[in-house]
Design an enzyme around this catalytic site. Structure first.
Site, mmCIF file in Angstrom:
data_model
loop_
_atom_site.group_PDB
_atom_site.id
_atom_site.type_symbol
_atom_site.label_atom_id
_atom_site.label_comp_id
_atom_site.label_asym_id
_atom_site.label_seq_id
_atom_site.Cartn_x
_atom_site.Cartn_y
_atom_site.Cartn_z
ATOM 1 N N PHE A 182 34.943 39.622 43.392
ATOM 2 C CA PHE A 182 35.741 39.389 43.280
ATOM 3 C C PHE A 182 36.917 40.844 42.854
ATOM 4 O O PHE A 182 36.891 41.805 42.456
ATOM 5 C CB PHE A 182 36.536 38.278 42.407
ATOM 6 C CG PHE A 182 38.488 38.117 42.136
ATOM 7 C CD1 PHE A 182 39.027 37.691 43.251
ATOM 8 C CD2 PHE A 182 39.089 38.966 41.478
ATOM 9 C CE1 PHE A 182 40.348 37.331 42.967
ATOM 10 C CE2 PHE A 182 40.173 38.718 41.192
ATOM 11 C CZ PHE A 182 41.448 37.831 42.867
ATOM 12 N N LYS A 195 44.871 45.610 35.025
ATOM 13 C CA LYS A 195 44.653 45.226 33.682
ATOM 14 C C LYS A 195 45.395 45.179 32.161
ATOM 15 O O LYS A 195 46.202 46.097 32.062
ATOM 16 C CB LYS A 195 43.092 44.383 33.881
ATOM 17 C CG LYS A 195 43.674 43.010 34.915
ATOM 18 C CD LYS A 195 42.418 41.918 34.969
ATOM 19 C CE LYS A 195 42.571 40.719 36.402
ATOM 20 N NZ LYS A 195 41.313 40.199 37.188
ATOM 21 N N ASP A 254 34.331 48.432 40.339
ATOM 22 C CA ASP A 254 35.520 47.667 40.081
ATOM 23 C C ASP A 254 35.483 47.931 38.256
ATOM 24 O O ASP A 254 34.906 46.551 38.584
ATOM 25 C CB ASP A 254 35.518 46.521 40.949
ATOM 26 C CG ASP A 254 36.981 45.611 40.755
ATOM 27 O OD1 ASP A 254 37.998 46.378 39.542
ATOM 28 O OD2 ASP A 254 37.703 45.072 41.440
HETATM 29 C C1 LIG Z 1 41.836 40.634 37.960
HETATM 30 C C2 LIG Z 1 40.825 41.858 38.722
HETATM 31 C C3 LIG Z 1 41.328 42.354 40.558
HETATM 32 C C4 LIG Z 1 42.549 42.746 40.976
HETATM 33 O O1 LIG Z 1 43.604 42.543 39.845
HETATM 34 P P1 LIG Z 1 45.321 41.988 40.467
HETATM 35 O O2 LIG Z 1 46.069 42.545 38.979
HETATM 36 O O3 LIG Z 1 45.221 40.673 40.366
HETATM 37 O O4 LIG Z 1 45.622 42.071 41.752
HETATM 38 C C5 LIG Z 1 40.371 43.271 41.023
HETATM 39 N N1 LIG Z 1 39.256 42.974 40.518
HETATM 40 C C6 LIG Z 1 38.547 43.019 39.430
HETATM 41 C C7 LIG Z 1 37.172 42.806 38.991
HETATM 42 C C8 LIG Z 1 39.299 41.914 38.728
HETATM 43 O O5 LIG Z 1 39.135 41.097 37.930
#
Ligand SMILES: *Cc1c(COP(=O)(O)O)cnc(C)c1O
Length: 416
Positions: A155, A269, A240
């Site tokens: 994701f 986040k 990520d």
């Molecule tokens: C939440 C998330 C994203 C995307 O972040 P947004 O602020 O919702 O665009 C990207 N990578 C990972 C691993 C995530 O958990």
């Protein structure tokens, strides 16, 4: 806290007030989410209150954006102070907060260069742009041929390019044409990584633990092996850490469990503790060096309000030792969850306070348990169909975990 003297409850247990807010959302909002019907009006630490004053323990933390807890007073203070001074300068001019924010992020991550954005998706998009330009200008990949290797079940966000390498068909369905240039290998499979690499491979980009994919922890040593393979082939290793970073898994960053040194990281986040959308791509001199004025940007990226909030959010993580708390309390929570004797539970797994409880398919899906948990005063949400994620704010106490466990085991052992 918010109280309503005599909330009139409807048959579904919702007050008229809650029903009103839900109907407004349903009437005017796009239908791109399927929320559980707790209408939250206030939050403090690990707790939130709905419009009727009922309290809930937040076990989702806005997908780990609230590692510091709701409305942390120190971050709030920094936000108010900076909001009273100046909020947005744009990057057309400099401001007196951004440099200090860069310095802090660089020190925490061990990487020298920072590029600030807003949402997590934008940070990953930024990483992809950096990776591709590095491939052409440094590695020497022929124009248009750069490949990025990613893992199945990933994701990365919801933009067109990010859904292009998703393996969730729903994320892509109807949104074609997709962006080319991605190759998918199974998560945790080092030999598949080796086989997938070609002279045109620019990077291997992955979550060190898959969050939205159902809290999937790769086999021990996978990250280290991936690092070696990437080094051997002049391929960038990009993590990520938007969900796993900033203390969530018991280390500042999840890749530190294996002492790996990546070429780049995306964070978001919890970078603001829930006050503001702030994200960043952090990388080496060599990779970040591909960007020149005009190559990339964002109106709000790196604004002084974001920088001030980001610094306070990072200070809280360090000074309250949130990674240490996550490690210790995560282990406790995991053990407690494992000790629930429920025929529905297939597996409990995770690291730190990023925990997934997977149900057997015969249990009929995670959502009904999440609904029951909300009734009991625990906010948890299914991820994928059969996994309940438990990821409370890292400021949670053992007593609060016990409070929560009582409800969770009741819901998971109730007949039906
Ligand atoms: C939440 C998330 C994203 C995307 O972040 P947004 O602020 O919702 O665009 C990207 N990578 C990972 C691993 C995530 O958990």
């Amino acid at each position: 806290m918010q109280t309503v003297t005599s909330p009139s409850l409807k048959s579904d247990g919702l007050s008229e007030k809650a029903q009103y807010y839900i109907e407004l959302e349903e009437k005017y909002g796009a239908n791109n989410y399927h929320p559980l019907d707790a209408v939250i009006a206030e939050g403090k630490g690990v707790w939130v209150w709905d419009t009727s004053g009922k309290k809930y323990l937040d076990c989702l933390s806005a997908y780990s954006a609230l590692n510091q807890g709701h409305c942390h007073p120190r971050i709030l203070q920094a936000m108010i102070e900076q909001a009273n001074k100046v909020t947005l300068t744009s990057r057309a001019f400099r401001n007196d907060q951004l440099g200090k924010f860069y310095e802090k992020l660089s020190q925490i991550s061990g990487l020298p260069k920072v590029l600030p954005m807003n949402s997590g998706a934008e940070a990953v998009e930024t990483a992809i742009k950096a990776i591709r330009k590095w491939a052409y200008t440094v590695k020497g990949v022929p124009a248009n041929h750069a490949e990025i290797i990613v893992c199945s079940n990933n994701f990365a966000g919801r933009t067109i390019s990010l859904i292009s390498f998703s393996t969730e068909k729903q994320y892509q369905h109807g949104f074609w044409p997709l962006t080319p240039g991605f190759k998918v290998i199974p998560f945790g499979d080092a030999s598949a990584l080796k086989r997938a690499i070609t002279p045109n491979t620019a990077a291997f980009m992955l979550e060190p633990i898959q969050g939205e994919g159902g809290i999937i922890v790769p086999p021990d040593g996978f990250l280290k092996k991936a690092e070696q393979i990437c080094r051997d082939h002049n391929v960038l290793l990009i993590f990520d850490e938007i969900q796993t970073g900033l203390g969530r898994t018991g280390k500042m960053f999840a890749h530190q469990h294996e002492l790996v040194k990546p070429d780049g990281l995306t964070v978001g986040k919890a970078l603001s503790g829930g006050f503001y959308p702030i994200s960043a791509f952090i990388s080496t001199e060599e990779v970040m060096g591909v960007f020149h004025p005009g190559d990339h940007g964002s109106t709000f990226g790196g604004n002084p309000l974001a920088a001030a909030i980001g610094m306070a959010a990072l200070d809280v993580i360090i000074e309250e030792d949130l990674p240490g708390r996550a490690a210790q309390l995560g282990e406790y929570f995991l053990e407690q969850l494992k000790s629930i004797g429920s025929p529905h539970i297939k597996e409990v797994r995770g690291k730190g306070l990023l925990i997934g409880l997977e149900l057997h398919p015969e249990a009929g899906g995670a959502r009904r348990f999440c609904k029951a948990l909300v009734k009991e005063g625990v906010l948890a949400k299914e991820t994928r169909d059969h996994v309940i994620r438990f990821a409370p704010p890292l400021v949670i106490s053992q007593a609060e975990i016990d409070w929560c466990m009582d409800k969770i085991s009741r819901v998971l052992t109730a007949d039906s």
